[in-house]
Design a protein around this motif. Structure first.
Motif, PDB file in Angstrom:
ATOM      1  N   GLU A   5      15.692 -16.807   0.433  1.00 36.54           N
ATOM      2  CA  GLU A   5      16.499 -17.998   0.150  1.00 36.54           C
ATOM      3  C   GLU A   5      16.949 -18.667   1.441  1.00 36.54           C
ATOM      4  O   GLU A   5      16.883 -19.904   1.573  1.00 36.54           O
ATOM      5  CB  GLU A   5      17.709 -17.614  -0.698  1.00 36.54           C
ATOM      6  N   GLN A  49       8.260 -15.843  -7.872  1.00 34.40           N
ATOM      7  CA  GLN A  49       7.919 -17.264  -7.981  1.00 34.40           C
ATOM      8  C   GLN A  49       6.461 -17.510  -7.622  1.00 34.40           C
ATOM      9  O   GLN A  49       5.769 -18.288  -8.292  1.00 34.40           O
ATOM     10  CB  GLN A  49       8.845 -18.084  -7.083  1.00 34.40           C
ATOM     11  N   ALA A  59       4.380 -16.100 -10.574  1.00 30.46           N
ATOM     12  CA  ALA A  59       4.447 -16.945 -11.771  1.00 30.46           C
ATOM     13  C   ALA A  59       3.601 -18.202 -11.589  1.00 30.46           C
ATOM     14  O   ALA A  59       2.891 -18.629 -12.515  1.00 30.46           O
ATOM     15  CB  ALA A  59       5.894 -17.308 -12.070  1.00 30.46           C
ATOM     16  N   ARG A  60       3.666 -18.781 -10.395  1.00 30.92           N
ATOM     17  CA  ARG A  60       2.862 -19.984 -10.130  1.00 30.92           C
ATOM     18  C   ARG A  60       1.370 -19.695 -10.266  1.00 30.92           C
ATOM     19  O   ARG A  60       0.611 -20.504 -10.825  1.00 30.92           O
ATOM     20  CB  ARG A  60       3.205 -20.504  -8.723  1.00 30.92           C
ATOM     21  N   VAL A  88      11.439 -13.019 -15.900  1.00 30.42           N
ATOM     22  CA  VAL A  88      11.513 -12.229 -14.675  1.00 30.42           C
ATOM     23  C   VAL A  88      12.556 -11.129 -14.814  1.00 30.42           C
ATOM     24  O   VAL A  88      13.691 -11.376 -15.251  1.00 30.42           O
ATOM     25  CB  VAL A  88      11.848 -13.115 -13.454  1.00 30.42           C
ATOM     26  N   SER A 137       5.094  -7.552  -9.110  1.00 31.74           N
ATOM     27  CA  SER A 137       4.843  -8.309  -7.881  1.00 31.74           C
ATOM     28  C   SER A 137       4.788  -7.385  -6.671  1.00 31.74           C
ATOM     29  O   SER A 137       4.986  -6.175  -6.768  1.00 31.74           O
ATOM     30  CB  SER A 137       5.957  -9.342  -7.676  1.00 31.74           C
ATOM     31  N   GLU A 157      10.048  -8.645 -10.444  1.00 31.31           N
ATOM     32  CA  GLU A 157      10.235  -8.972  -9.036  1.00 31.31           C
ATOM     33  C   GLU A 157      10.524  -7.681  -8.289  1.00 31.31           C
ATOM     34  O   GLU A 157      11.499  -6.988  -8.564  1.00 31.31           O
ATOM     35  CB  GLU A 157      11.401  -9.955  -8.889  1.00 31.31           C
ATOM     36  N   GLU A 175       9.537 -19.019  -1.090  1.00 30.49           N
ATOM     37  CA  GLU A 175       9.448 -18.577  -2.468  1.00 30.49           C
ATOM     38  C   GLU A 175       9.634 -17.061  -2.543  1.00 30.49           C
ATOM     39  O   GLU A 175       9.254 -16.330  -1.626  1.00 30.49           O
ATOM     40  CB  GLU A 175       8.074 -18.922  -3.057  1.00 30.49           C
ATOM     41  N   THR A 176      10.201 -16.585  -3.650  1.00 28.61           N
ATOM     42  CA  THR A 176      10.237 -15.149  -3.887  1.00 28.61           C
ATOM     43  C   THR A 176       8.857 -14.692  -4.355  1.00 28.61           C
ATOM     44  O   THR A 176       8.004 -15.500  -4.746  1.00 28.61           O
ATOM     45  CB  THR A 176      11.261 -14.792  -4.969  1.00 28.61           C
ATOM     46  N   HIS A 202       1.823 -19.048   1.487  1.00 27.48           N
ATOM     47  CA  HIS A 202       2.709 -17.904   1.285  1.00 27.48           C
ATOM     48  C   HIS A 202       2.441 -16.811   2.325  1.00 27.48           C
ATOM     49  O   HIS A 202       3.380 -16.168   2.812  1.00 27.48           O
ATOM     50  CB  HIS A 202       2.554 -17.338  -0.125  1.00 27.48           C
TER      51      HIS A 202
END
Length: 274
Positions: free
Chosen positions: A19, A28, A31-32, A45, A68, A8, A24-25, A203
């Motif tokens: 947050e 995240q 990963a998705r 992570v 990322s 990350e 989403e970070t 996103h």
């Protein structure tokens, strides 16, 4: 089953802002996208920008390392930046396969001895247009299944101004010379792209919301109202077909709208892992 370490790239304030906004970070999102291509992946992570961040396992436990995006700048002499460059070098000393998007490409370039600079003239907001493979890129598995010219999601103000010695430029466009490259670092050869194969339109809309003031201030949108209209179009387009009016307004087609097409480079790198 392949085990990946996903770094990350965001700083603590950026993670806290995501947050607060319910976004989403970047990890995240990444990963998705990876799991969409291979649901059996085991992904850990590493919060590379944070003091005390460590991988859940020893580096030799992993089959690959993924980096990322981030709003940090690879040329800043800040702990949040230098920690991540150090992690890239540690991973490369282990010889792990590396894949990086945007920030990931840029810190790989710096870790390998290259140069990253900021330039609005090379910035791209939302879509990297008319990316073309170089002669080397046409024969490289990173760009397998890509057409001669394609678009991809992206957002960046910084760019790789100089690749490290021994690097291979794989793709370019008129706005930003280094769109994809191979970068030798230690015992590894990093595959990097300036665009974001992991991004989807929702996103992108979240990023525009989070960085809207900067986008208006740098002239990419003439007003906040124009930006808000664009964000609304991005959300509408997530379920659109290429011939829908909203897709026409945004100037996008299946390169952006179709998930497997967007994720082509991720799929190709995962195949490369074997």
């Amino acid at each position: 089953m392949k085990r990946l370490l996903l770094m990350e790239g965001s700083s603590l304030p950026a993670l806290e802002r995501a947050e607060q906004l319910g976004h989403e970070t970047t990890a995240q999102v990444y990963a998705r996208a990876l799991l969409a291509e291979n649901p059996s992946l085991d992904i850990d992570v590493l919060y590379g920008a944070l003091e005390g961040g460590v991988p859940p396992q020893q580096l030799d436990w992993y089959d690959g390392f993924v980096i990322s995006g981030s709003a940090l700048h690879a040329y800043d002499d800040l702990p949040e930046v230098t920690r991540q460059i150090d992690w890239v070098q540690q991973v490369a000393d282990q010889g792990l396969p590396i894949f990086g998007s945007c920030w990931g490409l840029q810190i790989c370039a710096v870790a390998g001895g290259g140069v990253v600079e900021r330039s609005i003239a090379h910035a791209e907001m939302g879509i990297a247009r008319k990316i073309v493979a170089t002669e080397a890129g046409r024969d490289h598995p990173l760009l397998a299944d890509r057409p001669a010219t394609f678009d991809a999601p992206c957002i960046h103000y910084d760019h790789v101004a100089q690749l490290p010695k021994g690097s291979v430029l794989l793709a370019t466009n008129a706005r930003c010379r280094v769109q994809a490259a191979l970068i030798p670092i230690g015992k590894s050869l990093a595959w990097g792209v300036q665009y974001h194969p992991e991004f989807d339109l929702p996103h992108l809309a979240e990023i525009y919301e989070g960085y809207g003031d900067e986008m208006v201030g740098t002239g990419f949108f003439e007003s906040r109202a124009a930006l808000d209209d664009h964000i609304a179009d991005l959300r509408k387009a997530d379920s659109a077909m290429p011939d829908d009016p909203v897709a026409w307004r945004l100037g996008i087609d299946a390169d952006i709208l179709d998930g497997p097409t967007r994720r082509t480079e991720l799929r190709n790198w995962l195949r490369h892992l074997g």
